[in-house]
Design a protein around this motif. Structure first.
Motif, short mmCIF file in Angstrom:
data_model
loop_
_atom_site.label_atom_id
_atom_site.label_comp_id
_atom_site.label_asym_id
_atom_site.label_seq_id
_atom_site.Cartn_x
_atom_site.Cartn_y
_atom_site.Cartn_z
N ASP A 15 2.74 12.58 32.32
CA ASP A 15 4.03 12.52 31.64
C ASP A 15 4.50 11.08 31.51
O ASP A 15 3.97 10.18 32.14
N SER A 16 5.56 10.92 30.70
CA SER A 16 6.06 9.56 30.46
C SER A 16 6.57 8.93 31.73
O SER A 16 7.03 9.61 32.64
N GLY A 17 6.50 7.61 31.75
CA GLY A 17 6.99 6.91 32.94
C GLY A 17 6.75 5.42 32.82
O GLY A 17 6.58 4.88 31.73
N LEU A 18 6.71 4.78 33.99
CA LEU A 18 6.50 3.33 34.05
C LEU A 18 5.05 3.06 34.44
O LEU A 18 4.47 3.78 35.24
N LEU A 19 4.52 1.98 33.88
CA LEU A 19 3.16 1.58 34.25
C LEU A 19 3.23 0.59 35.40
O LEU A 19 3.96 -0.39 35.34
N VAL A 20 2.42 0.87 36.41
CA VAL A 20 2.41 0.02 37.61
C VAL A 20 1.00 -0.52 37.78
O VAL A 20 0.04 0.23 37.69
N GLY A 21 0.90 -1.83 38.00
CA GLY A 21 -0.44 -2.38 38.17
C GLY A 21 -0.39 -3.86 38.42
O GLY A 21 0.60 -4.40 38.91
N ARG A 22 -1.46 -4.54 38.05
CA ARG A 22 -1.57 -5.97 38.29
C ARG A 22 -1.89 -6.69 36.99
O ARG A 22 -2.69 -6.24 36.18
N ALA A 55 0.99 -4.59 52.07
CA ALA A 55 -0.13 -3.94 52.77
C ALA A 55 -1.46 -4.35 52.16
O ALA A 55 -2.46 -4.53 52.87
N SER A 56 -1.52 -4.49 50.83
CA SER A 56 -2.82 -4.70 50.21
C SER A 56 -3.04 -6.12 49.70
O SER A 56 -4.13 -6.45 49.28
N ARG A 57 -2.01 -6.97 49.72
CA ARG A 57 -2.11 -8.35 49.24
C ARG A 57 -2.53 -8.40 47.78
O ARG A 57 -3.26 -9.29 47.37
N VAL A 58 -2.16 -7.39 47.00
CA VAL A 58 -2.44 -7.41 45.57
C VAL A 58 -1.09 -7.50 44.88
O VAL A 58 -0.16 -6.79 45.25
N GLY A 59 -0.99 -8.33 43.86
CA GLY A 59 0.30 -8.53 43.20
C GLY A 59 0.67 -7.39 42.29
O GLY A 59 0.63 -7.51 41.05
N VAL A 60 1.06 -6.25 42.89
CA VAL A 60 1.39 -5.08 42.08
C VAL A 60 2.79 -5.23 41.52
O VAL A 60 3.72 -5.60 42.24
N ALA A 61 2.95 -4.91 40.25
CA ALA A 61 4.27 -5.02 39.61
C ALA A 61 4.37 -3.97 38.53
O ALA A 61 3.38 -3.31 38.18
N VAL A 62 5.56 -3.82 37.99
CA VAL A 62 5.74 -2.89 36.87
C VAL A 62 5.33 -3.64 35.61
O VAL A 62 5.86 -4.70 35.30
N LEU A 63 4.36 -3.07 34.88
CA LEU A 63 3.80 -3.79 33.74
C LEU A 63 4.42 -3.36 32.42
O LEU A 63 4.34 -4.09 31.45
N GLY A 64 4.97 -2.14 32.37
CA GLY A 64 5.49 -1.69 31.09
C GLY A 64 5.82 -0.21 31.15
O GLY A 64 5.98 0.37 32.22
N THR A 65 5.88 0.40 29.99
CA THR A 65 6.25 1.81 29.92
C THR A 65 5.13 2.61 29.29
O THR A 65 4.37 2.12 28.47
N GLN A 133 -10.95 5.82 37.68
CA GLN A 133 -10.40 5.12 38.84
C GLN A 133 -11.17 5.42 40.13
O GLN A 133 -11.43 4.53 40.94
N ARG A 134 -11.55 6.70 40.29
CA ARG A 134 -12.24 7.05 41.53
C ARG A 134 -13.57 6.32 41.64
O ARG A 134 -13.92 5.78 42.69
N LYS A 135 -14.32 6.27 40.52
CA LYS A 135 -15.64 5.63 40.57
C LYS A 135 -15.50 4.13 40.78
O LYS A 135 -16.27 3.53 41.54
N VAL A 136 -14.52 3.51 40.12
CA VAL A 136 -14.36 2.06 40.28
C VAL A 136 -13.92 1.75 41.70
O VAL A 136 -14.34 0.75 42.29
N LEU A 137 -13.09 2.64 42.29
CA LEU A 137 -12.65 2.40 43.66
C LEU A 137 -13.81 2.45 44.63
O LEU A 137 -13.94 1.63 45.52
N LEU A 138 -14.68 3.45 44.45
CA LEU A 138 -15.75 3.65 45.43
C LEU A 138 -16.94 2.75 45.19
O LEU A 138 -17.78 2.61 46.06
N THR A 168 -9.19 -5.43 42.43
CA THR A 168 -7.81 -4.93 42.40
C THR A 168 -7.75 -3.46 42.77
O THR A 168 -6.95 -3.04 43.60
N VAL A 169 -8.61 -2.67 42.12
CA VAL A 169 -8.56 -1.22 42.37
C VAL A 169 -8.95 -0.91 43.81
O VAL A 169 -8.35 -0.06 44.46
N ALA A 170 -9.95 -1.63 44.31
CA ALA A 170 -10.43 -1.33 45.66
C ALA A 170 -9.37 -1.69 46.70
O ALA A 170 -9.19 -0.97 47.68
N ARG A 171 -8.66 -2.79 46.47
CA ARG A 171 -7.69 -3.21 47.48
C ARG A 171 -6.40 -2.41 47.44
O ARG A 171 -5.63 -2.44 48.39
N SER A 172 -6.14 -1.74 46.29
CA SER A 172 -4.87 -1.02 46.17
C SER A 172 -4.97 0.39 46.70
O SER A 172 -4.23 1.26 46.26
#
Lengths: 581, 221
Positions: A15-22, A55-65, A133-138, A168-172
């Motif tokens: 559903d609609s919302g805010l995009l969170v990432g780096r 916790a993860s030392r990754v610069g997570v921020a709100v990127l957009g909508t 996301q799951r594959k890139v994380l693992l 980024t994905v692994a550390r988050s």
């Protein structure tokens, strides 16, 4: 300016919302990690992001909508979304939009050109890249990019562009710890939002691993202290231990077991893979050994083997006697020096006679010895193979002795010949200068030297023939032993866990990525699908090879031939740490 | 926007070049190799089976015939899966990189992706191969140690082996995208123009032979 946005495939139907990432400014790419849904309280969102960042030392921020709307566009949503841009300021501000049920996406990235809030905004083109996301994380990139150590605050960008995305994905991972059944203040969508992924078996194994490892570590320390006891360091025993390949193999296995049950956590993924590979290799080895043991016990094979062993040894000795009789006659039509021939032949025949008596003396005990040795197969197939190799070398000990006698005699002869040949030409070997110098000899020196030279040269064919025959026999035995050692090496060093992982979960070991262009309409942004390119099997074996005993031949073919020609003794399978002869 | 033209390879076989233009920053070229010829397949199969039959008449062992059938089948499957390449694709994405895919006749695909940060240039190179002089397109990779050096040469379209006219088409489009990329790149370390002097070379091309660097200057407008 083209901006790349990495978007997880699991959020494409959210559903609609805010995009969170780096945001990675060096590659002007945005890595979207999750979508925060309405309704939310901005303060709580900012708190959550600050927690994750710490916790993860990754610069997570709100990127957009993110807007996932139905067919009729909702007019009220437009200015609301733009208002959010003022609340969570980020340069550039992404606006991704998708119509429900269709594949048409629209993307907009606005960037303010000046510091003032009313400065004109410019729009950039956006290229969407979907990733699982799951594959890139693992997954784990090979070769691992040299990442800087984790520093406080925003993590600095790594060397390669795609390595930054994986990193980024692994550390988050901490961002993905809450699913939609948790009663948290903020509702997120990511790959684990439908439910946390876990396995009962894995959890049970983790709980049981602690005490089991402790127990095994205690046992192993007992065994290693017993083996490091002073008694085994005394001269005859230590000499025997160093010659037997079984002891080398047992020591290697003990080291590997110590590695597995050590209570330290593995430092990095490479260490973890090595532990897993070692464990699987040891387990397979033991399973194969038990299989061999059960096969040997089934049809009372020990008795059969023991009965067959003595006649085989007898047969070998008989063949050797025939060979020597042949050499003492006129072998291959060559004429030998009768006296030397008879001496050497009788000498070797007597040795064989001693050997036969020794074998006959041992014959009642052989079955018991074999049975006890066979029990050791439960320690592993490699141990059984090493014992086989040692038995071969014990049974062919007389061939080894003959080879040494023949080689020494031949070596002596060759050295004598070369030095007398120099005398014949009036030269001498200068030990100080390590070169050949001219020298004036007396007449009687020359006379005796020439006489000895002729004697040696006429006796050369006989000695050379004996040397050739016994060297060939010795090389045959060495080849057989070498094959057994090769098999042991293979079982020791093959990384079975990594190969299994590559077979069943190829995305875990990544050599790189590959892109596929998805359906493209004119006027819409370009969409690509990023998939993991798995590592080829040969690379897997090369990267994760376990260290083996290290019994590789140290000579090249050229030096081997040279040694054979000059009669120097060869030990192609010399163990590590032995003194050179 | 799709485009299809036909060219020929260095041995005279027919090649088809598909060009798909997705956006000013993304382009895909697909070069299809000539199909496996029925004549060659029949000839090989007949030779193997005649040889097996000859051995059978000598040895009177029927295992030889079944072994020959087995070998032919396995050989054909292995050839289709490991050797025969159906088409080769080159995908250039402006800010990401260059991707080469080879699809085999059995459907297997092998992909290599090179990031744009490692690509120095795309050039047409000349090589002496046995008695022929052939042209091939290759990517020059940057040397991480020396900024003006080249660490590796990656040849493209090695199985299709197209002739110069086809290579010029691909080269022109690649250069357009690379120039576009360099113009819009924010990387302060990137050089503005095309510096064509190559100082160090470590060629990994399996075409072998003597190589001389040759820049197709008339393609650069």
């Amino acid at each position: 300016m083209v901006l790349t946005a990495f978007f997880p495939t699991c959020c494409a139907s959210a559903d609609s919302g805010l995009l969170v990432g780096r945001w990675v400014p060096e590659q002007s790419s945005a890595v979207v990690l999750a979508v925060v849904h309405f309704p939310f309280i901005p303060v709580q969102v900012k708190e959550l992001l600050a927690q994750v960042q710490q916790a993860s030392r990754v610069g997570v921020a709100v990127l957009g909508t993110w807007c996932h709307r139905r067919q009729e566009p909702e007019e009220s949503l437009g200015p609301f979304l733009e208002g959010l841009g003022a609340l969570f300021s980020h340069e550039p501000w992404l606006q991704l939009c998708r119509e429900r049920g269709s594949k048409s996406w629209s993307c907009k990235a606005t960037r303010r050109q000046g510091p003032a809030p009313l400065a004109p905004a410019c729009e950039d083109q956006v290229m969407l890249i979907f990733y699982d996301q799951r594959k890139v994380l693992l997954s784990q990139l090979h070769p691992p990019a040299a990442l800087p150590e984790r520093q406080a605050g925003d993590a600095t960008a790594s060397a390669g562009g795609l390595a930054a995305v994986f990193d980024t994905v692994a550390r988050s991972e901490v961002l993905f710890q809450s699913d939609r059944f948790d009663e948290g203040p903020v509702r997120l969508t990511h790959w684990q939002s439908e439910g946390m992924e876990a396995s009962i078996l894995v959890e049970l194994a983790k709980r049981a691993a602690g005490p089991v490892c402790l127990l095994l570590a205690c046992l192993l320390s007992l065994v290693s202290t017993a083996s490091a006891c002073r008694v085994f360091r005394l001269w005859p025993l230590s000499f025997i231990w160093s010659k037997l390949s079984t002891c080398e193999q047992l020591r290697h296995r003990l080291d590997q077991l110590a590695l597995i049950v050590s209570t330290h956590r593995a430092e990095g993924p490479a260490q973890l893979m090595r532990k897993a590979n070692t464990l699987v290799s040891v387990l397979l080895d033991m399973a194969l050994g038990l299989l061999l043991l059960s096969w040997l016990h089934r049809k009372d094979r020990f008795a059969q083997l023991a009965e067959a062993l003595v006649p085989v040894a007898d047969r070998v000795a008989e063949e050797l006697q025939h060979l020597l009789q042949w050499l003492m006659g006129a072998p291959a039509g060559l004429k030998m020096n009768r006296a030397l021939d008879q001496v050497l032949g009788r000498f070797f025949l007597y040795h064989i006679h001693l050997w036969i008596s020794y074998i006959h003396l041992m014959s009642p005990f052989i079955e018991h010895i074999l049975w006890h040795l066979g029990l050791s197969a439960c320690l592993g197939l490699t141990v059984a193979l090493s014992i086989l190799s040692d038995i071969i070398s014990l049974l062919t000990f007389h061939i080894y002795c003959f080879y040494v006698y023949g080689a020494r005699l031949y070596c002596l002869k060759i050295h004598g010949l070369s030095s007398l040949w120099r005398l014949f030409r009036g030269k001498k070997w200068n030990v100080l200068r390590q070169r050949v110098d001219s020298c004036s000899y007396d007449l009687d020196q020359l006379f005796i030297g020439t006489l000895l030279f002729t004697i040696l040269i006429f006796l050369l064919p006989t000695t050379a023939l004996y040397y050739l025959v016994f060297t060939l026999l010795r090389l045959l035995v060495v080849t057989v032993q070498g094959l057994v050692h090769l098999l042991v090496d293979l079982i020791n060093s093959l990384p079975l866990y990594s190969l299994g992982l590559r077979l069943c979960r190829p995305y875990r070991l990544a050599a790189g990525v590959k892109f596929r262009v998805l359906e493209h309409e004119a006027g819409r942004p370009l969409r690509l699908l990023m998939q993991i390119n798995p590592l080829p099997f040969s690379h897997v074996v090369r990267t994760y090879r376990l260290p083996s005993c290290g019994c590789h031949p140290k000579h090249s073919w050229g030096s081997l031939c040279r040694k054979l020609f000059f009669g120097e003794l060869i030990y192609p399978w010399r163990q590590r740490g032995d003194k050179q002869d | 926007m799709e485009d299809k033209r036909s060219f020929s390879d260095i041995c005279g076989g027919r090649l088809a070049l598909h060009r798909r233009y997705y956006s000013p920053s993304c382009l895909e070229f697909c070069l299809s190799c000539p199909r496996i010829s029925l004549r060659a397949l029949t000839a090989v199969t007949c030779t193997v089976w005649l040889a097996a039959y000859g051995l059978f008449t000598l040895c009177e062992n029927s295992m030889i015939l079944s072994a020959a059938i087995f070998i032919t089948l396995l050989g054909l499957l292995g050839y289709l899966h490991f050797v025969k390449i159906d088409h080769e694709t080159l995908l250039i994405i402006d800010s990401l990189g260059i991707q080469m895919t080879s699809s085999y006749a059995s459907g297997k695909e092998s992909t290599t992706f090179i990031e744009m940060g490692k690509v120095k240039d795309v050039i047409i190179n000349e090589a002496i191969y046995m008695q022929k002089v052939i042209y091939y397109l290759c990517i020059l990779l940057k040397d991480p140690v020396e900024p003006h050096g080249i660490s590796q040469v990656v040849p493209l379209f090695q199985s299709a082996k197209p002739r110069l006219d086809c290579l010029i088409e691909v080269y022109r489009s690649c250069q357009e995208i690379l120039a576009h990329q360099k113009a819009t790149s924010t990387n302060p370390f990137r050089k503005p123009g095309g510096d064509k002097i190559i100082s160090a070379l470590n060629s990994r091309s399996h075409l072998g032979g003597l190589e001389r660097y040759w820049y197709h200057q008339e393609g650069k407008k």
